[in-house]
Design an enzyme around this catalytic site. Structure first.
Site, mmCIF file in Angstrom:
data_model
loop_
_atom_site.group_PDB
_atom_site.id
_atom_site.type_symbol
_atom_site.label_atom_id
_atom_site.label_comp_id
_atom_site.label_asym_id
_atom_site.label_seq_id
_atom_site.Cartn_x
_atom_site.Cartn_y
_atom_site.Cartn_z
ATOM 1 N N HIS A 318 0.671 -1.423 -0.171
ATOM 2 C CA HIS A 318 0.074 -0.089 -0.046
ATOM 3 C C HIS A 318 0.684 1.492 0.016
ATOM 4 C CE1 HIS A 318 -3.393 -2.433 0.900
ATOM 5 N NE2 HIS A 318 -4.371 -1.449 0.379
ATOM 6 N N GLY A 319 2.084 1.239 0.490
ATOM 7 C CA GLY A 319 2.881 2.365 0.347
ATOM 8 C C GLY A 319 4.241 2.134 0.952
#
Length: 472
Positions: A318-319
């Site tokens: 996700h990041g």
């Protein structure tokens, strides 16, 4: 709205006018490559290169007679894909952590993340693995595989589409009038969810969250809770809106993408929540990471390790930030506790109690997801429990809540299957009752145009338009 009124319209006309599947595919590829290169053509070459790697790798896997050789090509192909993804997405993250520990390097290079690289990388990996497993034949034509990876409906914001799910649609497809109608409806619903509801919830959340450290520490506990609730609505409405639009655009052209969200905020357990949330990502990690690691077919300690590996990777996907890793491990911990500790002990609780419990856990998880700055995250968590001396409520919290009460209620209801149930009831009644038939017919004819107009007005009149999905 240039995309809707010009680009998408031109693409749909091309799909309706052209007769053969090959002609439709060539036109779709041209539109997809134009769309992807719109923000910067240099990243188009990266997409072309990754598709080339996977195209060659899959062909070599299929043609290799021995299992050892096939596995060698599989590992090499996946390693190259992950190396490219890692360079663009995680170089800055790892260098900044290395710098914090050892003081070097002095300057961390700024590497711009290509839009959608996480999505098309995972799609290509799933294709190569499926070829290795002999679940699909290797695609002999490079441009067809490029079409699969670059389909503009979903290449930059998901869902993660597997090659085997749309292989037949690529080879032969014809959008029926009923599917086109459903596609238009689904697209406009998604557009309205994004332009009106998600953006509105984002503005409420950022009233309290998008501030400096001192201002955040002063936000009352109920203000933190209100912002967390608004942000939870925002990420669902934002993420699911892109999936709605992708599914709708696909239907208009004869592609059938699987559902990606199934009203997760009605869940009564964390495991149910993750069966309903971002289904394509969850199924990817299940089929290509968790099960190959051994899944549930091993000892309990190994199952726990498998679970945390999957959720560590889910968070990191996700990041490139520690808060996303914490967010992934947070859900890994909750799922582990639910499976190995709690079990069925909570099954007798009232459904509403289980639902509220899941909602509170999810709201806390959204706060972890929101703050990439861990200092700010600590301030927000302390503030939620009044640990900053911030009090329970205040004038700004009260005004924000009262001014947005009906909007938040509508957004919350839009995140449940109530609207779907009402449409199904009206559809069933319309088969037996003439008045209901005409009400349903008018609704089906009017609501796409109405939603499109309202969305255009919202986007034209509001420059605040955050794109959460594009960071992936």
């Amino acid at each position: 709205m240039l995309f809707v009124f010009c680009f998408l319209t031109a693409n749909l006309i091309s799909q309706l006018v052209l007769k053969t599947a090959k002609a439709k595919n060539i036109a779709m590829l041209v539109f997809s490559l134009i769309f992807y290169s719109w923000s910067g053509p240099r990243y188009l070459f990266l997409l072309l290169a990754m598709v080339l790697i996977c195209w060659v790798g899959a062909l070599r896997i299929q043609r290799s007679p021995g299992k050892k050789e096939r596995k060698r090509y599989l590992v090499l192909t996946i390693a190259l894909c992950l190396a490219i993804l890692g360079f663009f997405k995680y170089t800055g993250f790892f260098l900044s952590n290395f710098q914090a520990i050892f003081g070097v390097p002095e300057v961390i290079p700024t590497i711009v993340l290509p839009i959608g690289i996480s999505f098309y990388t995972f799609q290509l990996i799933s294709y190569v693995v499926d070829v290795y497993r002999r679940e699909v034949p290797a695609q002999k034509k490079y441009w067809v595989l490029l079409l699969y990876a670059s389909l503009f409906h979903q290449c930059i914001a998901g869902p993660i589409v597997r090659y085997q799910d749309i292989n037949q649609d690529i080879r032969r497809r014809k959008a029926t009038p009923a599917e086109i109608s459903r596609g238009i409806s689904r697209f406009t619903v998604g557009l309205a969810k994004k332009a009106i509801l998600a953006n509105g919830c984002a503005a409420i959340a950022d009233t309290f969250f998008d501030v400096g450290a001192e201002e955040l520490a002063a936000v009352p506990a109920l203000g933190i809770l209100l912002a967390a609730f608004a942000f939870a609505l925002q990420i669902y409405l934002d993420f699911s809106a892109y999936s709605d639009m992708a599914i709708g655009m696909g239907l208009m052209c004869g592609f059938h993408y699987k559902e990606n969200f199934n009203y997760p905020y009605v869940s009564r357990s964390i495991s149910e929540f993750w069966r309903r949330w971002h289904i394509s990502l969850g199924s990817f990690f299940r089929d290509y990471v968790y099960i190959p690691l051994g899944g549930n077919r091993c000892t309990v300690p190994r199952q726990i390790l498998n679970l945390f590996v999957v959720w560590f990777l889910t968070g990191l996907w996700h990041g490139a930030s520690w808060n996303y890793v914490m967010w992934g491990l947070y859900y890994g911990l909750l799922l582990g506790l639910g499976r190995f500790v709690v079990g069925d002990r909570l099954s007798r609780l009232p459904e509403v109690v289980k639902w509220l419990g899941v909602l509170m856990l999810v709201l806390f998880g959204t706060m972890i997801f929101k703050f990439t700055d861990l200092t700010m995250l600590g301030i927000a968590v302390k503030g939620l429990f009044g640990g900053n001396g911030n009090g329970l409520t205040g004038m700004e919290v009260s005004l924000t809540f009262r001014n947005n009460l009906f909007f938040l209620l509508f957004a919350a209801v839009a995140s449940t299957p109530l609207g779907k149930h009402l449409r199904n009831i009206l559809g069933n009644l319309s088969r037996r009752n003439t008045a209901c038939f005409w009400v349903n017919a008018v609704w089906e004819a009017v609501h796409p145009a109405a939603l499109l107009i309202l969305s255009a007005m919202a986007l034209a009149g509001d420059s605040y338009n955050p794109f959460l999905y594009f960071q992936f």
